[in-house]
Design a protein around this motif. Structure first.
Motif, PDB file in Angstrom:
ATOM      1  N   ASP A  76       5.041 -43.513  66.547  1.00 16.64           N
ATOM      2  CA  ASP A  76       4.969 -42.775  64.943  1.00 16.64           C
ATOM      3  C   ASP A  76       4.112 -41.848  64.674  1.00 16.64           C
ATOM      4  O   ASP A  76       4.461 -41.540  63.236  1.00 16.64           O
ATOM      5  CB  ASP A  76       3.457 -44.267  64.604  1.00 16.64           C
ATOM      6  N   ALA A  77       3.287 -40.811  65.000  1.00 13.89           N
ATOM      7  CA  ALA A  77       3.198 -39.498  64.871  1.00 13.89           C
ATOM      8  C   ALA A  77       4.073 -38.902  64.645  1.00 13.89           C
ATOM      9  O   ALA A  77       3.861 -37.649  63.810  1.00 13.89           O
ATOM     10  CB  ALA A  77       1.816 -39.132  65.176  1.00 13.89           C
ATOM     11  N   GLY A  78       5.017 -38.987  65.391  1.00 16.86           N
ATOM     12  CA  GLY A  78       6.109 -37.728  65.665  1.00 16.86           C
ATOM     13  C   GLY A  78       7.386 -37.831  66.356  1.00 16.86           C
ATOM     14  O   GLY A  78       7.074 -38.649  67.428  1.00 16.86           O
ATOM     15  N   ILE A  79       7.510 -36.829  66.903  1.00 24.10           N
ATOM     16  CA  ILE A  79       8.575 -37.031  68.129  1.00 24.10           C
ATOM     17  C   ILE A  79       8.182 -35.957  68.762  1.00 24.10           C
ATOM     18  O   ILE A  79       8.614 -34.600  68.581  1.00 24.10           O
ATOM     19  CB  ILE A  79      10.605 -36.373  67.620  1.00 24.10           C
ATOM     20  N   GLU A  80       8.350 -35.647  70.188  1.00 27.97           N
ATOM     21  CA  GLU A  80       7.898 -34.905  71.458  1.00 27.97           C
ATOM     22  C   GLU A  80       8.875 -34.315  71.683  1.00 27.97           C
ATOM     23  O   GLU A  80       9.574 -35.203  72.667  1.00 27.97           O
ATOM     24  CB  GLU A  80       6.941 -35.491  71.529  1.00 27.97           C
ATOM     25  N   VAL A  81       9.585 -33.384  72.181  1.00 25.61           N
ATOM     26  CA  VAL A  81      10.484 -32.892  72.624  1.00 25.61           C
ATOM     27  C   VAL A  81      10.069 -32.033  73.464  1.00 25.61           C
ATOM     28  O   VAL A  81       9.228 -31.119  74.100  1.00 25.61           O
ATOM     29  CB  VAL A  81      11.432 -31.626  71.858  1.00 25.61           C
ATOM     30  N   GLN A  82       9.960 -32.876  75.220  1.00 26.51           N
ATOM     31  CA  GLN A  82       9.924 -31.675  75.751  1.00 26.51           C
ATOM     32  C   GLN A  82      10.655 -31.423  76.840  1.00 26.51           C
ATOM     33  O   GLN A  82      11.141 -31.575  77.546  1.00 26.51           O
ATOM     34  CB  GLN A  82       8.769 -33.569  76.558  1.00 26.51           C
ATOM     35  N   ILE A  83      10.296 -30.165  77.524  1.00 25.66           N
ATOM     36  CA  ILE A  83      11.074 -28.680  77.943  1.00 25.66           C
ATOM     37  C   ILE A  83      11.141 -29.238  79.315  1.00 25.66           C
ATOM     38  O   ILE A  83       9.660 -28.108  78.788  1.00 25.66           O
ATOM     39  CB  ILE A  83      11.260 -28.132  76.337  1.00 25.66           C
ATOM     40  N   GLU A  84      12.126 -28.759  80.310  1.00 27.98           N
ATOM     41  CA  GLU A  84      10.937 -28.362  81.390  1.00 27.98           C
ATOM     42  C   GLU A  84      11.799 -26.840  81.593  1.00 27.98           C
ATOM     43  O   GLU A  84      13.055 -26.742  82.232  1.00 27.98           O
ATOM     44  CB  GLU A  84      11.834 -29.582  82.611  1.00 27.98           C
ATOM     45  N   VAL A  85      10.984 -25.831  82.286  1.00 24.99           N
ATOM     46  CA  VAL A  85      11.562 -24.213  82.200  1.00 24.99           C
ATOM     47  C   VAL A  85      10.698 -23.578  83.447  1.00 24.99           C
ATOM     48  O   VAL A  85       9.988 -24.373  84.372  1.00 24.99           O
ATOM     49  CB  VAL A  85      11.101 -23.538  81.030  1.00 24.99           C
ATOM     50  N   ALA A  86      12.226 -22.376  84.000  1.00 23.56           N
ATOM     51  CA  ALA A  86      11.751 -22.210  84.986  1.00 23.56           C
ATOM     52  C   ALA A  86       9.649 -21.653  84.781  1.00 23.56           C
ATOM     53  O   ALA A  86       9.687 -21.162  83.801  1.00 23.56           O
ATOM     54  CB  ALA A  86      12.503 -20.646  85.177  1.00 23.56           C
ATOM     55  N   ALA A  87       9.424 -21.287  86.433  1.00 24.06           N
ATOM     56  CA  ALA A  87       7.944 -20.750  85.821  1.00 24.06           C
ATOM     57  C   ALA A  87       8.148 -19.042  85.320  1.00 24.06           C
ATOM     58  O   ALA A  87       7.549 -19.066  84.423  1.00 24.06           O
ATOM     59  CB  ALA A  87       8.262 -20.434  87.668  1.00 24.06           C
ATOM     60  N   ALA A  88       9.185 -18.395  85.501  1.00 22.55           N
ATOM     61  CA  ALA A  88       8.753 -17.339  84.692  1.00 22.55           C
ATOM     62  C   ALA A  88       8.715 -17.054  83.373  1.00 22.55           C
ATOM     63  O   ALA A  88       7.882 -16.670  82.076  1.00 22.55           O
ATOM     64  CB  ALA A  88      10.548 -16.207  84.375  1.00 22.55           C
ATOM     65  N   ALA A  89       9.764 -18.200  82.936  1.00 24.30           N
ATOM     66  CA  ALA A  89       9.225 -18.758  81.342  1.00 24.30           C
ATOM     67  C   ALA A  89       8.033 -19.103  80.645  1.00 24.30           C
ATOM     68  O   ALA A  89       7.798 -19.002  80.114  1.00 24.30           O
ATOM     69  CB  ALA A  89      10.648 -20.064  80.860  1.00 24.30           C
ATOM     70  N   GLU A  90       8.108 -20.311  81.763  1.00 27.04           N
ATOM     71  CA  GLU A  90       6.608 -21.062  81.737  1.00 27.04           C
ATOM     72  C   GLU A  90       5.415 -19.876  81.511  1.00 27.04           C
ATOM     73  O   GLU A  90       4.152 -19.570  80.815  1.00 27.04           O
ATOM     74  CB  GLU A  90       5.698 -21.758  82.472  1.00 27.04           C
ATOM     75  N   MET A  91       5.354 -18.621  82.660  1.00 27.56           N
ATOM     76  CA  MET A  91       4.988 -17.193  81.820  1.00 27.56           C
ATOM     77  C   MET A  91       4.787 -16.785  81.025  1.00 27.56           C
ATOM     78  O   MET A  91       3.732 -16.334  80.472  1.00 27.56           O
ATOM     79  CB  MET A  91       4.998 -16.247  83.564  1.00 27.56           C
ATOM     80  N   ARG A  92       6.120 -16.603  80.551  1.00 23.32           N
ATOM     81  CA  ARG A  92       5.507 -15.825  79.013  1.00 23.32           C
ATOM     82  C   ARG A  92       4.917 -16.970  78.255  1.00 23.32           C
ATOM     83  O   ARG A  92       3.985 -16.213  76.955  1.00 23.32           O
ATOM     84  CB  ARG A  92       7.335 -15.928  78.931  1.00 23.32           C
ATOM     85  N   LEU A  93       5.340 -18.315  77.842  1.00 21.61           N
ATOM     86  CA  LEU A  93       4.351 -19.256  77.028  1.00 21.61           C
ATOM     87  C   LEU A  93       2.961 -18.644  77.746  1.00 21.61           C
ATOM     88  O   LEU A  93       2.480 -18.485  75.850  1.00 21.61           O
ATOM     89  CB  LEU A  93       4.843 -20.467  77.553  1.00 21.61           C
ATOM     90  N   LYS A  94       2.745 -18.910  78.655  1.00 20.46           N
ATOM     91  CA  LYS A  94       1.565 -19.097  78.571  1.00 20.46           C
ATOM     92  C   LYS A  94       0.352 -17.328  78.464  1.00 20.46           C
ATOM     93  O   LYS A  94      -0.447 -17.344  77.482  1.00 20.46           O
ATOM     94  CB  LYS A  94       1.018 -19.112  80.390  1.00 20.46           C
ATOM     95  N   ASP A  95       1.419 -16.392  78.660  1.00 22.49           N
ATOM     96  CA  ASP A  95       0.608 -15.666  77.933  1.00 22.49           C
ATOM     97  C   ASP A  95       0.319 -14.665  76.198  1.00 22.49           C
ATOM     98  O   ASP A  95       0.325 -14.013  75.784  1.00 22.49           O
ATOM     99  CB  ASP A  95       2.360 -14.047  78.486  1.00 22.49           C
ATOM    100  N   GLN A  96       2.506 -15.877  75.953  1.00 22.11           N
ATOM    101  CA  GLN A  96       1.785 -16.131  74.635  1.00 22.11           C
ATOM    102  C   GLN A  96       0.199 -16.875  73.540  1.00 22.11           C
ATOM    103  O   GLN A  96       0.107 -16.398  73.403  1.00 22.11           O
ATOM    104  CB  GLN A  96       2.979 -16.618  73.749  1.00 22.11           C
ATOM    105  N   ARG A  97       0.328 -17.565  74.672  1.00 22.57           N
ATOM    106  CA  ARG A  97      -1.134 -18.672  74.175  1.00 22.57           C
ATOM    107  C   ARG A  97      -1.700 -17.253  74.576  1.00 22.57           C
ATOM    108  O   ARG A  97      -3.144 -17.604  73.370  1.00 22.57           O
ATOM    109  CB  ARG A  97      -1.228 -19.675  75.338  1.00 22.57           C
ATOM    110  N   ARG A  98      -2.468 -17.291  75.167  1.00 24.96           N
ATOM    111  CA  ARG A  98      -4.130 -16.280  75.337  1.00 24.96           C
ATOM    112  C   ARG A  98      -3.110 -15.068  74.803  1.00 24.96           C
ATOM    113  O   ARG A  98      -4.790 -15.058  74.131  1.00 24.96           O
ATOM    114  CB  ARG A  98      -3.863 -14.827  77.191  1.00 24.96           C
TER     115      ARG A  98
END
Length: 265
Positions: A76-98
């Motif tokens: 009801d709140a919207g749509i969640e798109v769940q993307i499974e990515v490689a470890a290297a991509a996850e590290m880029r994401l975490k760096d951005q969040r930091r």
């Protein structure tokens, strides 16, 4: 999946009760390996392509191969798109969040935010045809895009991003209430199909913002043409990248802002 249009009751000219089709705008959460990255307001169509195009054009994925799978969960709140990515991509994401940790307010504020803008695009190696891309060709492409916009035809509320071959023939069009989303959907579709971005150019029913130019440059698109004006930063980034940039493309004009002079117009 939610329909991209919805019928709503209206009073036309204040008297006649009818219904109109309106474009649906819904929250779409992009979640990478369980990490929530962004919530975008988008038209609920082509969301797998949208998620992939966003991840690639924002530099979260280095290539299509780093995306292992995409699933969608609707609520009801919207749509969640769940993307499974490689470890290297996850590290880029975490760096951005930091880099965003502790940021307050909205907009582009603070040194970390400015650093994240990444205004130094890769230098493109454009194909020979791009240097001579003419006003006639970009006008043909923009004119041909309208017949590929069924959501906008029904609602009048969607932007479009189209893919044209070097002769101005439209091969694909993606629609969304947001111009950035429309471009991500288009680029995501091409990535899904394994298509090269060097064999044509993008046309858009919007102004040319720096984000659109940056996304095109990052994914190797040699030229961008828009129906409205570019911003100064869009022109600067296009010039740095060697990307051909046209704006104010109408039936009787097309203004080339970057990428060298055209032999026509």
């Amino acid at each position: 999946m939610t329909d991209p249009t919805r019928a709503v009751p209206v009073l036309r000219n204040g008297t006649l009760a009818e219904t109109d089709s309106v474009a649906v705008e819904t929250p779409v959460a992009l979640v990478f390996n369980g990490i929530s990255h962004a919530v975008m307001m988008a038209t609920p169509a082509d969301l797998e392509a949208f998620a992939l195009g966003f991840a690639l054009s924002e530099g979260l994925l280095a290539s299509r191969a780093e995306c292992y799978g995409i699933d969608m969960v609707e609520s009801d709140a919207g749509i969640e798109v769940q993307i499974e990515v490689a470890a290297a991509a996850e590290m880029r994401l975490k760096d951005q969040r930091r880099s965003l940790a502790g940021r307050t307010g909205c907009g582009l504020c603070g040194i970390d935010s400015l650093t994240r803008l990444d205004l130094a695009p890769e230098r493109l190696a454009p194909p020979a045809w791009a240097a001579t891309l003419s006003p006639v060709v970009v006008q043909r492409a923009l004119a041909g895009m309208g017949s590929h916009q069924p959501i906008n035809a029904a609602t009048g509320a969607c932007h479009a991003a189209g893919w044209s071959d070097p002769d101005g023939v439209i091969a694909d069009v993606a629609e969304d209430v947001g111009r950035h989303n429309a471009l991500d959907k288009l680029l995501g579709r091409r990535a899904q199909a394994g298509l090269s971005n060097a064999d044509g150019f993008v046309v858009m029913s919007s102004r040319a913002s720096y984000e659109l130019v940056r996304k095109c440059a990052r994914l190797g698109v040699p030229a961008l043409a828009t129906i409205s004006a570019p911003t100064s930063l869009a022109i600067d980034i296009a010039a740095q990248a060697g990307l051909v940039l046209y704006g104010f493309v109408r039936s009787n004009q097309a203004v080339r802002y970057a990428g060298g002079p055209s032999g026509e117009g």
